[in-house]
Design a protein around this motif. Structure first.
Motif, mmCIF file in Angstrom:
data_model
loop_
_atom_site.group_PDB
_atom_site.id
_atom_site.type_symbol
_atom_site.label_atom_id
_atom_site.label_comp_id
_atom_site.label_asym_id
_atom_site.label_seq_id
_atom_site.Cartn_x
_atom_site.Cartn_y
_atom_site.Cartn_z
ATOM 1 N N ILE A 107 0.829 -1.203 0.000
ATOM 2 C CA ILE A 107 0.000 0.000 0.000
ATOM 3 C C ILE A 107 0.864 1.254 0.000
ATOM 4 N N TRP A 108 1.917 1.250 0.810
ATOM 5 C CA TRP A 108 2.799 2.406 0.884
ATOM 6 C C TRP A 108 3.472 2.684 -0.452
ATOM 7 N N GLU A 109 3.980 1.623 -1.081
ATOM 8 C CA GLU A 109 4.653 1.795 -2.378
ATOM 9 C C GLU A 109 3.685 2.312 -3.429
ATOM 10 N N THR A 110 2.475 1.772 -3.453
ATOM 11 C CA THR A 110 1.497 2.200 -4.450
ATOM 12 C C THR A 110 1.079 3.647 -4.226
ATOM 13 N N VAL A 117 0.917 11.191 -9.894
ATOM 14 C CA VAL A 117 0.165 11.485 -11.119
ATOM 15 C C VAL A 117 -1.344 11.469 -10.913
ATOM 16 N N LEU A 118 -1.807 10.917 -9.792
ATOM 17 C CA LEU A 118 -3.252 10.796 -9.572
ATOM 18 C C LEU A 118 -3.823 12.141 -9.150
ATOM 19 N N GLU A 316 -0.635 -2.308 -19.695
ATOM 20 C CA GLU A 316 -0.224 -1.647 -20.929
ATOM 21 C C GLU A 316 0.855 -0.598 -20.667
ATOM 22 N N GLN A 317 0.651 0.234 -19.636
ATOM 23 C CA GLN A 317 1.615 1.286 -19.342
ATOM 24 C C GLN A 317 2.928 0.705 -18.825
ATOM 25 N N TRP A 318 2.863 -0.334 -18.017
ATOM 26 C CA TRP A 318 4.099 -0.928 -17.506
ATOM 27 C C TRP A 318 4.900 -1.580 -18.636
ATOM 28 N N LYS A 319 4.206 -2.110 -19.623
ATOM 29 C CA LYS A 319 4.881 -2.778 -20.734
ATOM 30 C C LYS A 319 5.660 -1.800 -21.602
ATOM 31 N N ALA A 329 1.270 3.853 -14.731
ATOM 32 C CA ALA A 329 0.882 2.516 -14.272
ATOM 33 C C ALA A 329 0.631 2.513 -12.765
ATOM 34 N N TRP A 330 1.497 3.173 -11.994
ATOM 35 C CA TRP A 330 1.287 3.258 -10.551
ATOM 36 C C TRP A 330 0.038 4.072 -10.228
#
Length: 360
Positions: A107-110, A117-118, A316-319, A329-330
């Protein structure tokens, strides 16, 4: 007058028993915290001396030291019986921490990475026309796709699951009921990719209907149905039979008893089960990768053309493999976690609201 001497009984002549301690020695209340601090210090020291770079290894060494030191001190001070009790308690706490620490780390990393960006722009713009190597764009098209696909899956799975559970509890007897229960149990454990392959083979390859959000919704409905059946079945079983018998004794038909008595009594648990099933399918990725095909633009029609979703957007974004796409992606992952958390909180709120109040 003559003096009469009374002989004392042996009980009266017995010496008074020696008094001993009424309580065994015990470790002070702060002992677990002190042992924990000592174990952490020793774990870090051993990790540094041994040259271990992973902090996870340090934590595992500290956890093992905590269990061993607690057991040894308790055996010395309180005895073997209390030591076994402390050992079991220590193992429970260590297991709890080993389960919770990765969760909080995730949770912390996310949150730390996704919060960059959110914002309002991220949830109100799509990736149409955005250069993937540069910052910008958003996940609005994926959020729309997720909401539509989950909505369609719920419209398909919730009525079928509810009616199936009503049949199993109220009408089901014999071999048919056992067969349905068996297949529901089997469907509960099937991998999500199997549901995606089934829809891909039947809907897209055999019927040639093309990729769409509706195809993804059908695979999600397959995964959602057994959860709805199981949760609804358990809630219906909790309804007292006396309510059914009282309604039937008044001459009310069975279908009306189910509709007016049984379902309103269990509606809180049924709603909670449906909401938890929705939260379960919200993060499914494998069937979505096979069926919706993905799209960078907004497609509000789930029955025509490719569509995106939040799990597909994250993949898709991570790829793409660049810094800007990693941030997006995050951000998509954080948005998906927030969506699932909101559904779980809503389910708990409904359960608390529908729960019977004491004292009435």
């Amino acid at each position: 007058m003559t003096d009469v001497t009374l002989d004392k009984s042996p009980v009266d002549e017995a010496p008074a028993p020696t008094t001993g301690p009424l309580r065994q020695p015990r470790l002070p209340n702060w002992a677990p915290y002190g042992i924990g601090a000592l174990s952490v210090a020793l774990g870090c020291g051993i990790g540094l001396v041994a040259g271990l770079e992973s902090r996870i290894q340090w934590g595992l060494i500290a956890a093992a030291l905590y269990v061993v030191v607690t057991f040894a001190l308790t055996t010395t001070v309180e005895g073997s019986r209390q030591a076994r009790d402390r050992l079991a308690t220590s193992l429970v706490w260590v297991s709890f921490l080993l389960a919770v620490v990765p969760l909080f780390s995730l949770i912390w990393e996310t949150v730390a990475r996704g919060s960059k960006v959110l914002d309002g722009t991220f949830v109100s713009h799509s990736m149409n026309g955005v250069i993937t190597l540069q910052p910008g764009g958003g996940a609005y098209h994926a959020l729309v796709g997720t909401l539509e696909q989950i909505g369609l899956a719920s419209l398909i799975a919730a009525p079928i699951g509810l009616l199936t559970a009503i049949y199993l509890v109220e009408y089901g007897t014999g071999k048919l009921s056992k067969a349905i229960t068996f297949f529901v149990d089997v469907m509960t454990g099937i991998p999500s990719i199997v549901a995606g392959l089934f829809v891909l083979a039947f809907w897209i390859i055999y019927l040639d209907m093309g990729y769409s959000g509706f195809a993804g919704a059908m695979s999600l409905a397959i995964l959602m149905m057994p959860i709805v059946v199981r949760s609804t079945e358990e809630m219906l079983k909790l309804v007292p039979n006396e309510l059914r018998e009282a309604s039937l004794a008044l001459g009310v038909p069975k279908w009306r008893t189910i509709l007016k008595v049984v379902l309103p009594t269990a509606i809180g648990g049924i709603t909670t089960g449906v909401m938890l099933a929705v939260a379960r399918i919200a993060g499914e990725t494998a069937p979505i990768l096979l069926l919706v095909f993905g799209s960078a633009s907004i497609n509000t029609n789930p029955f025509d053309g490719a569509q995106s979703s939040l799990p597909y957007y994250v993949y898709e974004q991570w790829k793409l493999g660049n810094e800007a796409s990693y941030d997006r992606a995050w951000g998509g992952a954080l948005l998906l976690i927030a969506f699932v958390m909101a559904l779980n909180l809503l389910a708990r709120g409904i359960a608390a609201w529908k729960a019977p109040k004491s004292g009435r």
